[in-house]
Design a protein around this motif. Structure first.
Motif, mmCIF file in Angstrom:
data_model
loop_
_atom_site.group_PDB
_atom_site.id
_atom_site.type_symbol
_atom_site.label_atom_id
_atom_site.label_comp_id
_atom_site.label_asym_id
_atom_site.label_seq_id
_atom_site.Cartn_x
_atom_site.Cartn_y
_atom_site.Cartn_z
ATOM 1 N N GLU A 166 0.835 -1.204 0.000
ATOM 2 C CA GLU A 166 0.000 0.000 0.000
ATOM 3 C C GLU A 166 0.871 1.255 0.000
ATOM 4 O OE1 GLU A 166 -3.050 0.385 -0.504
ATOM 5 O OE2 GLU A 166 -4.089 -1.471 0.048
ATOM 6 N N GLY A 167 0.479 2.223 -0.813
ATOM 7 C CA GLY A 167 1.272 3.441 -0.948
ATOM 8 C C GLY A 167 1.401 4.243 0.325
ATOM 9 N N VAL A 168 0.368 4.196 1.169
ATOM 10 C CA VAL A 168 0.420 4.986 2.404
ATOM 11 C C VAL A 168 1.605 4.562 3.264
ATOM 12 C CG1 VAL A 168 -1.172 3.455 3.662
ATOM 13 C CG2 VAL A 168 -0.942 5.850 4.343
ATOM 14 N N ALA A 169 1.935 3.269 3.259
ATOM 15 C CA ALA A 169 3.065 2.795 4.052
ATOM 16 C C ALA A 169 4.382 3.328 3.509
ATOM 17 C CB ALA A 169 3.079 1.264 4.081
ATOM 18 N N SER A 170 4.489 3.433 2.207
ATOM 19 C CA SER A 170 5.714 3.986 1.616
ATOM 20 C C SER A 170 5.895 5.437 2.028
ATOM 21 C CB SER A 170 5.651 3.879 0.083
ATOM 22 O OG SER A 170 5.583 2.543 -0.330
ATOM 23 N N GLU A 171 4.813 6.206 1.980
ATOM 24 C CA GLU A 171 4.889 7.605 2.404
ATOM 25 C C GLU A 171 5.347 7.704 3.858
ATOM 26 O OE1 GLU A 171 1.292 9.821 1.753
ATOM 27 O OE2 GLU A 171 0.901 8.893 -0.184
ATOM 28 N N ALA A 172 4.726 6.895 4.719
ATOM 29 C CA ALA A 172 5.030 6.970 6.147
ATOM 30 C C ALA A 172 6.447 6.501 6.442
ATOM 31 C CB ALA A 172 4.018 6.136 6.934
ATOM 32 N N ALA A 173 6.876 5.437 5.763
ATOM 33 C CA ALA A 173 8.226 4.917 5.987
ATOM 34 C C ALA A 173 9.278 5.936 5.576
ATOM 35 C CB ALA A 173 8.419 3.616 5.210
ATOM 36 N N SER A 174 9.034 6.628 4.471
ATOM 37 C CA SER A 174 9.965 7.646 4.007
ATOM 38 C C SER A 174 10.116 8.754 5.043
ATOM 39 C CB SER A 174 9.470 8.215 2.676
ATOM 40 O OG SER A 174 10.262 9.293 2.256
ATOM 41 N N LEU A 175 9.001 9.214 5.592
ATOM 42 C CA LEU A 175 9.066 10.285 6.590
ATOM 43 C C LEU A 175 9.710 9.796 7.879
ATOM 44 C CD1 LEU A 175 8.391 13.197 7.327
ATOM 45 C CD2 LEU A 175 6.145 12.406 8.102
ATOM 46 N N ALA A 176 9.383 8.584 8.300
ATOM 47 C CA ALA A 176 9.959 8.044 9.536
ATOM 48 C C ALA A 176 11.475 7.955 9.438
ATOM 49 C CB ALA A 176 9.363 6.672 9.836
ATOM 50 N N GLY A 177 11.972 7.564 8.261
ATOM 51 C CA GLY A 177 13.418 7.505 8.083
ATOM 52 C C GLY A 177 14.043 8.880 8.151
ATOM 53 N N HIS A 178 13.405 9.849 7.509
ATOM 54 C CA HIS A 178 13.903 11.220 7.571
ATOM 55 C C HIS A 178 13.945 11.729 9.007
ATOM 56 C CE1 HIS A 178 14.289 15.526 7.069
ATOM 57 N NE2 HIS A 178 13.158 15.669 7.757
ATOM 58 N N LEU A 179 12.932 11.412 9.770
ATOM 59 C CA LEU A 179 12.834 11.920 11.144
ATOM 60 C C LEU A 179 13.677 11.122 12.127
ATOM 61 C CD1 LEU A 179 8.996 12.685 11.302
ATOM 62 C CD2 LEU A 179 10.865 14.344 11.129
ATOM 63 N N LYS A 180 14.272 10.026 11.679
ATOM 64 C CA LYS A 180 15.193 9.223 12.508
ATOM 65 C C LYS A 180 14.515 8.733 13.793
ATOM 66 C CE LYS A 180 19.220 11.783 10.761
ATOM 67 N NZ LYS A 180 19.733 10.713 9.895
ATOM 68 N N LEU A 181 13.355 8.142 13.645
ATOM 69 C CA LEU A 181 12.556 7.724 14.801
ATOM 70 C C LEU A 181 13.061 6.405 15.366
ATOM 71 C CD1 LEU A 181 9.037 8.647 13.386
ATOM 72 C CD2 LEU A 181 10.405 9.950 15.033
ATOM 73 N N GLY A 182 14.065 6.493 16.222
ATOM 74 C CA GLY A 182 14.682 5.304 16.795
ATOM 75 C C GLY A 182 13.808 4.563 17.780
ATOM 76 N N ASN A 183 12.673 5.132 18.137
ATOM 77 C CA ASN A 183 11.762 4.473 19.077
ATOM 78 C C ASN A 183 10.735 3.589 18.377
ATOM 79 O OD1 ASN A 183 10.323 6.480 17.813
ATOM 80 N ND2 ASN A 183 9.677 7.530 19.678
ATOM 81 N N LEU A 184 10.861 3.399 17.073
ATOM 82 C CA LEU A 184 9.901 2.635 16.278
ATOM 83 C C LEU A 184 10.545 1.338 15.798
ATOM 84 C CD1 LEU A 184 7.204 2.358 14.747
ATOM 85 C CD2 LEU A 184 8.195 3.771 12.917
ATOM 86 N N ILE A 185 9.938 0.217 16.161
ATOM 87 C CA ILE A 185 10.450 -1.096 15.778
ATOM 88 C C ILE A 185 9.328 -1.861 15.087
ATOM 89 C CG2 ILE A 185 11.387 -3.287 16.615
ATOM 90 C CD1 ILE A 185 12.560 -1.712 18.995
#
Length: 690
Positions: A166-185
């Motif tokens: 699903e495209g929504v996951a790609s959008e969210a994953a891209s932003l999460a990587g940019h934001l360096k969210l180390g609390n997300l597993i």
């Protein structure tokens, strides 16, 4: 810390698998394969890593768990039962039945603690988890002090092949990587099966390389069926990486233990009776017994429950100590945990008089947001790359960014979502689900359509999110029909538990924000203009907060002109044209139909009474207007590319053509001698309100 096996590990995993088979078989509906395949990682996660307590289910620093592949919800229900949340064995037996606490996909605010977000539409839960992770990072940066790490929870997410497609996951994953969210597993159930069968038919990308490109930390465990030590080591390593989200690709066998394990047959249908018999025999269970949890498994999970309760108790003790050193922060955090708004926040709402200058409602919104950002610290703003057009960023806002970027920090309250409207909507749901925040975010109204899946889940889940949706009609002008949302309002108004606002001036804009901020259990979409709107005589925050009101009253009226947004002022001028013909027109503004619908019947009839016809006017299509007017005047197709005044002229949305249509409507009713019964009265008569 190395993995230490427990004598009950294998029995607990087998219990989860057999329970999943029984639950789905009894309902004769559901998905047993994923719960059976992910039983080992679920047991490992909740027995060794997850920190939470069914005895204190709303504890704010609990770890968050999201089941993005929500069709496998039997797994989550089983885990919540074992962990002591408010799900009994009888609840498990009522899976997918009417009024069950265990519906066919996980639903938050459905009476079950531990369900953080509503999942089902694939990719949404994964994207919600990004919002939960942002919320934790912001809370930690805002409230943690030396010696008081109040916020350190993790967000754990299970997801499958469907979520990743699903495209929504790609959008969210891209932003999460940019934001360096180390609390997300995130743990990816790589079982190679979807409804169509083996994913070889449609999904063959290298997921690990994709997430590495997103700047995630990526790990792999190739035996998710039995390698508990490998799974444990992967999660341990994920905990050590604090500047990147982690994806663990976990190779599992769908329907593990079934005679048809590894195939699509276990995905979305109950196992056959003989298969369940052999499954239980294989794992040492009595095939004649159903819904069995061995005493030693209950005992082991009771110890796990106690660990969670102890962690919550320790936190509350620390929070009490925090009060003595940081009383102001303690008071503020306590208020936000309780879900209470700051006292007197309403005084920040600006008011206007007719002598004030004409202003676009997007600009009026900017003024409100600047004041509310000070009055309501839990507001988290943002925009999908259109900050300069949406005017959603207040003057001294700090961007939410990883400190290493030097673009802001994690205490920042303005999120740069990029051109990712769908993920923005889903992330806002996660932000609100965390429990401390009211998210707002902007895009053009037309592009809320991109995010309609997330918007619908906001309403279903009772999440308070506020969309700042500018460029709301043909009034945006030259960008043309690709950007002119003539149909979007109809779609949004049709969603239950969602308030769609289209304010006509400054007071109505303030009213829209007032109600949206006070609406703790539903989303709001504020449709705002690019073009300037005059401040209306007769408007007020109090009146507009009812969703509809009489802007101009006249005795013995021949017609009521009812409109929203930019068309209200046009109707005021149309009434003057009618007056030249000797016709009297009342003016009604309907900034929010859903809020108006909640008003008492007597009030609604006072606004839209029987006795004369009602003409509805709006620069949208007519859908939905039949319950408020007898005749509608608006758009019959898409817009066009031209300056706004030329478009209003082309589509007959000017005072003169509106007045001409109104006079014809009056003449028709007088000639036919038919009583004009208000649609409000008709609806009330058949709904039992009258």
């Amino acid at each position: 810390m190395p993995f230490t096996p427990s004598p009950t590990d294998e029995k607990a995993i087998a219990t989860i698998r057999t329970l999943a088979a029984d639950i789905v078989a009894k309902s004769n509906s559901g998905h047993p394969g994923m719960p059976m395949g992910m039983a080992p990682i679920a047991h490992l996660l909740f027995s060794r890593f997850y920190t939470g307590s069914g005895k204190d289910a709303k504890w704010i620093n609990r770890d968050r768990f999201v089941l993005s592949n929500g069709h496998g919800c039997a797994l989550q229900y089983i885990m919540l039962h074992l962990l002591g949340y408010n799900l009994s064995m009888d609840d498990l037996k009522s899976f997918r039945q009417l009024d069950s606490k265990c519906p066919g996909h996980p639903e938050t605010n459905h009476g079950v603690d531990g369900i953080e977000v509503t999942t089902g539409p694939l990719g949404q839960g994964f994207s919600n988890s990004v919002g939960l992770a942002i919320a934790q990072a912001n809370a930690a940066a805002t409230f943690n002090k030396d010696g008081f790490e109040l916020f350190n929870n993790k967000t754990y997410t299970f997801l499958g092949d469907g979520c990743l497609q699903e495209g929504v996951a790609s959008e969210a994953a891209s932003l999460a990587g940019h934001l360096k969210l180390g609390n997300l597993i995130c743990i990816y159930d790589d079982n190679h099966i979807s409804i169509d069968g083996d994913t070889a038919c449609s999904f063959t990308e290298d997921v690990e390389q994709r997430f590495l490109a997103y700047d995630w930390h990526v790990l792999a465990v190739n035996d998710g069926d039995k390698d508990l030590a490998g799974m444990y080591a992967a999660i341990e390593e994920a905990h050590k990486v604090t500047d990147k989200p982690t994806l663990i690709r976990l190779k599992t066998t769908i329907g593990f233990g079934s005679k048809i394990q590894g195939g699509a047959g276990t995905h979305g249908a109950p196992l056959k009776a003989d298969d369940i018999v052999q499954l239980k025999e294989k794992f040492g269970f009595n095939p004649e017994e159903k819904f069995v949890v061995p005493d030693e498994v209950y005992a082991a999970y009771k110890e796990i429950q106690q660990k969670g309760a102890d962690a919550a108790s320790k936190w509350h003790k620390q929070f009490d100590e925090f009060k003595s050193k940081f009383s102001a922060e303690h008071k503020e955090l306590s208020r936000r945990i309780a879900g209470e708004l700051p006292q007197g926040w309403e005084s920040a709402l600006p008011t206007y008089s007719p002598s004030d200058s004409a202003v676009a409602s997007r600009k009026l919104s900017e003024t409100v947001l600047a004041k509310l950002a000070v009055a309501i610290p839990e507001l988290l703003g943002g925009s999908a790359d259109l900050t300069g057009s949406n005017l959603t960023r207040w003057g001294d806002a700090v961007d939410f960014q990883h400190p290493s970027t030097r673009l802001g920090d994690y205490s920042g309250r303005y999120i740069r979502y990029g051109v990712r409207e769908h993920a923005m909507g889903a992330i806002m749901n996660g932000l609100n689900a965390y429990g401390l925040f009211i998210p707002t975010a902007g895009t053009f109204l037309n592009f809320v359509s991109y995010a309609i899946g997330a918007v619908r889940l906001s309403a279903l889940s009772k999440h308070q999110v506020i969309w700042v949706a500018t460029h709301d009609s043909i009034g945006l002008g030259e960008d043309g029909p690709t950007h002119q949302p003539v149909e979007t309002a109809s779609a949004l108004r049709a969603i239950p538990n969602l308030d769609f606002w289209r304010p006509a001036d400054g007071n109505e804009t303030s009213a829209a924000y007032k109600v949206a901020i006070e609406a703790r259990h539903n989303p709001s979409v504020l449709a705002l203009t690019r073009q300037n709107l005059p401040q209306l005589e007769g408007s007020s925050i109090e009146k507009a907060a009812k969703g509809g009101y009489v802007l101009k009253e006249v005795e013995n009226a021949d017609i009521t002109l009812a409109a929203t947004g930019s068309e209200v002022a046009i109707c005021v001028d149309a009434a003057k044209e009618l007056e030249k013909q000797g016709l009297k027109a009342r003016i009604v503004s309907l900034p929010c139909m859903s809020v108006f619908d909640k008003q008492p019947i007597d009030y609604r009839l006072s606004v839209l009474p029987s006795g004369h016809p009602i003409l509805g006017v709006e620069a949208y299509g007519k859908h939905g207007w039949a319950q408020y007017c007898h005749v509608f005047h608006g758009m019959k197709g898409f817009g066009a590319s031209a300056p706004a005044p030329a478009l209003y002229k082309k589509f007959l949305l000017e005072p003169q053509p509106i007045a001409e249509k109104a006079s014809k409507v009056v003449a028709h009713y007088k000639k036919s001698n038919v009583a004009a019964v208000s649609p409000i009265e008709l609806e009330a008569a058949f709904s039992g309100e009258a």
